[in-house]
Design an enzyme around this catalytic site. Sequence first.
Site, mmCIF file in Angstrom:
data_model
loop_
_atom_site.group_PDB
_atom_site.id
_atom_site.type_symbol
_atom_site.label_atom_id
_atom_site.label_comp_id
_atom_site.label_asym_id
_atom_site.label_seq_id
_atom_site.Cartn_x
_atom_site.Cartn_y
_atom_site.Cartn_z
ATOM 1 N N GLY A 177 -1.734 -43.680 60.333
ATOM 2 C CA GLY A 177 -2.713 -43.164 59.388
ATOM 3 C C GLY A 177 -3.016 -41.728 59.762
ATOM 4 O O GLY A 177 -2.532 -41.232 60.770
ATOM 5 N N CYS A 178 -3.786 -40.989 58.964
ATOM 6 C CA CYS A 178 -3.884 -39.562 59.234
ATOM 7 C C CYS A 178 -4.973 -38.844 58.452
ATOM 8 O O CYS A 178 -5.635 -39.408 57.611
ATOM 9 C CB CYS A 178 -2.593 -38.870 58.851
ATOM 10 S SG CYS A 178 -1.170 -39.551 59.635
#
Lengths: 500, 146, 368
Positions: free
Chosen positions: C12-13
Amino acid sequence: MINYIPREFDIVRDRERCIDCGCCVRQCGFDCHYFDDDGKTVVADSTRCVACHRCVDLCPTGALSIRKHVCDYKDNANWTPRIQQEICRQAATGGVLLSAMGNPREYPIYWDKILLNASQVTNPSIDPLREPMEIRTILGRKPEKLTAVKKGKSQTEMPPQVMLETPIMFSAMSFGSISLNAQKTLAIAAKNLGTLFNTGEGGLHPELSDWSDYAVVQVASGRFGVHKEYLNNSKFIEIKIGQGAKPGIGGHLPGEKVTVEVSNARMIPEGSDAISPAPHHDIYSIEDLRQLIWSLKQATNNEKPISVKIAAVHNIAAIASGVARAGADIVVIDGYRGGTGAAPTRIRDNVGIPIELALAAADQRLRDESIRSRVSLVAAGSFRCSSDIVKAIALGADACYVASAPLIAMGCHMCQKCNTGICNWGIATQRPELTRRLNPEIAHERVENLINAWNHEIKEIMGGMGINSVDSLRGNRLMLRGIGLSDKELEILGIKHAGE
Amino acid sequence: MKKVYAREQYCINCRLCEVYCKTNHSKSKDVVKAYKKESPSPVSRISVYGDSKASVAVNCRHCDDPACVKACIAGAMTKDKKTGIVSVNESKCIGCMTCLAVCPIGCIKISNTAVKCDLCSGEEPACVKNCPNKALVWLEVGGGAK
Amino acid sequence: MLKEGQVRIPSGCAIAAIIDKKGERINGSEIIKSIALMHDRSNGLGGGFAAYGIYPEHANDYAFHVFYDSAQSRKECEDFLFKHFNVDVSEKIPTRKTEKIGLGPDIWRYFALPNKVRMSESRLDEEEYTAQCVTHINTSIDGAFVFSSGKNMGCFKAVGYPEDVGEFYMLDQYEAYLWTAHGRFPTNTPGWWGGAHPFNILDWSIVHNGEISSYDANRRYIEQFGYKCTNQTDTEVITYLFDHLIRHHGLPIDVAADVLTAPEWDEIDNMPAEKKEYFTNLRAIYSGALVNGPFSVILGSNKGLLAINDRLKLRSLTAAVKGNRAYFASEESAIRIVCPDPDEVWSVSGSEPVFIPLELDEKEGSAK
C-alpha cells in the site's frame, strides 16, 4: 446360456410401502419391473437394472431403492472384477467394448488439487451484491490493436465477435445422440442465458431454427447435415477434428437411432448407420485445415467466427498453436474426461490427457508465440461445478463448454447407457415414448437455474479475489495454488504450491 | 374458470395423477394408507387411457351445460354458479348411474355413489401438482391448452 | 529472504504529484513537503521521486540511473553500456549523508545515446533499442539495476521514508516542471532499493497506490510482447502496459488510460452508438490489459501527467488546479500544504482519467 457376469445392482422394494401402482413397471425402459402372474403385484428382475433411478425418483411412496449387488471375487489387485467382467463380455460377443459418458477411471482430477485465492487486508474483496460483477465474455479473433486516433471513436475493423453473458456454453451434442426435446431444452436455455448451444454433428432440426442465433453448428468428418443454410443459421461454426472422449476415432450413430427426423436433419437414409470417419478426408494436414476454415468463411460471407475443436492429446500445445495459425478464431480443447454418446471403452479410458494440463500448456504456448490475445481459447471435458470453471479461466480459458452437467440437470443419472438408445429420462434416445418424458418447459428452467447458480458462484468467488471482471481472472494464475502436486505438474500448470 | 387440461404429447403414462387423486380424496391423505388401509378404498377421479406409445389423462370437463346435472334424478349433481365446479352431494346420490350413462366424456365413476372430479375444491388439483412432466395443466378457460 | 522479483510483494502507499503545464520549473522541496505530510501512509520501506525537465543541458541524452551492488556488477554493466551507447557523462549521483537512509547500493548516472552502428544492426528503433538494453541489464547482469532511463528526467529512490529519500538525493537542488512522489508500505520487507517507486522505463514513470488483483492476468498479457516483469510489482506491469499501448500500438495517452480503466458493461451498453462501439472494441481487444482491484496511479512522462483510479474507486486520489499548476495526492491535505488556495479541488473518478498535457515551447526540451 450362462452369463459369466454377476448383475450390477439389486432393486430393493419395501413391500410395506409399495402400493403396486405400477408406475415403475411403466417407466422402466429396460423392463426390470413387471406385474406378477396375478396381474396385481409388482415384482422386479434386477439383472437388467442400470441404476438410472427413474423408478426410484417417480415412485410415489419411496418404496424403491437401488443397491450395488455384492458378489465378491477373490482379492486380486491386478485381475480386478471389472477387468474379469470385461473379458467375459468380450468372450461372449467378440466385439469392441462400448461405453458412454466420460472417462470414469481413477485418474487425478487436477481441479481438486488446485485451490483459489481470496483478498485479505491489503486488497479489499468485493461484494457482488453491491458492486457490478462482470462475467460477459467475448469470443472471436481480435485485431492486433485498437485503431483510434482519439478517445471515444474506434476506427478498428473488427472480425465477427460473439458476445456471451456467461463464460459457460453448452457443448456439442447432436440430434440423434440426444433427443430433440433435449436439444430444444439447451436451445431455450442458451437463449435465455445469453449463451450458445451446439448442434454437434447432427444438423439443425427445422424446429430449432428459431434458436439459430444461439447455435454453434458443427462441421465434422461425416459432414452430416451440412449445407449453406445450416452454416449461415448459426452464431459460429465449429470444425470438429477430435473429441476428448475418443480422440483419434470417428463417431458411430447406430441405425436404430436414425429415425425419419434424424435422417432428415443429417441428410442420410433412414435406418442407416451414421458413421463419421476418423479423420476428415479432406484434412490430412494443417494446411488442409486452413483451406476448410477459409471455405467456411467464404460460405458465410466472413460473418461467422470459425472454431476448431481438438481433443487434448500429448502434443496439444503445438497443435493448438498450429490451429490458431491456420486461421481458427476460436480454439476448443476437449479433455479426456469429456462425455460422449458412445465410445469404445478402451479408447475412452486410455487415450488423451487431462484438460487442466492441456489448457495450461496451450495457453502458455499461445502466449509464448504472442498470439494468445488474438484468438479465443475454450476448454471442454468435464466441468462439474462453478469452481472448476473459475480455475479453468484462471489457467487461461476464455470460456468453458459444459454438457454432462446440464444433462444431469435434465435428469441424467450417468448410468452410461446412452449407446443402447434407451434412456429412461428421455435424453439420449429417439424412442417417442421415452423422448416424451423430457418436457423442455420443465427442463430448460432446470438448466437455466443451474447455470444461473454457477454464475452467482463465479461472481462470489471473483468478488472474494477482489476482481470484478472476468477479464481480470482470465489467465490470472497467481489466483491458483496447487495442493499435493509434483514440481512437474506445477510447472506445466504454471502455478505455485499452496503456502508459496 | 380454471380447469385441468391434458397435453398428450407430454403424458408419460406413469399414472401418478391417479395415485395422487386417490390420496387427496382419502381420509388419511397418506399414499400408503389410502391404498392399503382405508376401507372403503378411496377412488381416483382421473383415469389415464392408453399405453406407453400414447396416453392421456381424462377427468371431468365441468361442462357449461352439464348433461349429468340435467339427468340426475335425485338432485345430487349440481354445478356451483360461482366456481363452475360440478359436484356430487353424496348424501343425496342414490347410485342410479344415470349420470354415468349420459356423461359424454365417461369420467364419472361409481363406488356406492357417483364419484367425480371436484377440482380439489378450487385449490391447485393434486393431479396437476404432482404430474412429473407438466402433462396436466390448470388453466383459465379460454386460455386453451398448448 | 527472497527479494522483490523473486517473490511478489503487495504493498500500500501514498502518492503525490505536481505539474506546471507551461513548463515553469518547481523546486524539489515542494513535492517533498507534500509527500511528507502523508508520512503515516508509508512505513519507511521505500520512497522515491520522478522529476521531469531536470537535465536541460542533456535534454537529448538518455539519463540512466543505476544501482550497483558491487564493483564487479558496475564493471559488467559499464562494459555493456559503453559497448551499446556513446556515453557522454558518467558520474556518481550526488547524495547527502543522512542517518535516516541506511547503507545502500552505489548509485551512478550516465548521459548517453545509442551506438548508431549497433542500433542499426539490431534493426530496432532508438526507443526499442534502449528499452531492450535496459531490460538486458536488469535481467542478466547480477547486482546492476537501471532504475531510470528517460530523457531529461530522472527517478530517485531508496529504502526509507520519502522525505528522507528526498533529503538524501538533495532534491532541493533540482528543478522540474513535473514531479511525482511515492511513499511505500510493503506488506513484506526485503528492503530492496530497486523495489521502491517510481518505476520507470524510458520516459514513463509510475507511482502507484494499491494492490491490483488482475496482476497476473496483466503480467501474462504483457509478457506476450517481449516484456519481462522482473520486479513482480503492480507498478512495473502498469508501466509496461502504458509503454506497450502508447509506443507499440500508437494509442493516444487517454485512450490507453481507457484500456486500463474501461467502464463497466452496464454503462457501455447504454452509451450512444459510436462510444459504445469504441468501448466494446477496446474491451474485446484489450481484455488482458484491464486493471482490476484497488489502485490509484500517476503516470508521468514528457507528454504530461495522467492520473487514473480504479473502477470501483477503492483507493483515494484527489486532484486540484491553481493557475498553470495541477496537484495530485492520496490525501487532500497533502495538496493544501503546498497549495492552500486552489481554484478547484475534486476527487478523481474511477472511470474518468485525468490527463494534464505539458504545453512546452520547442526549446524547452523533448516534450511535444
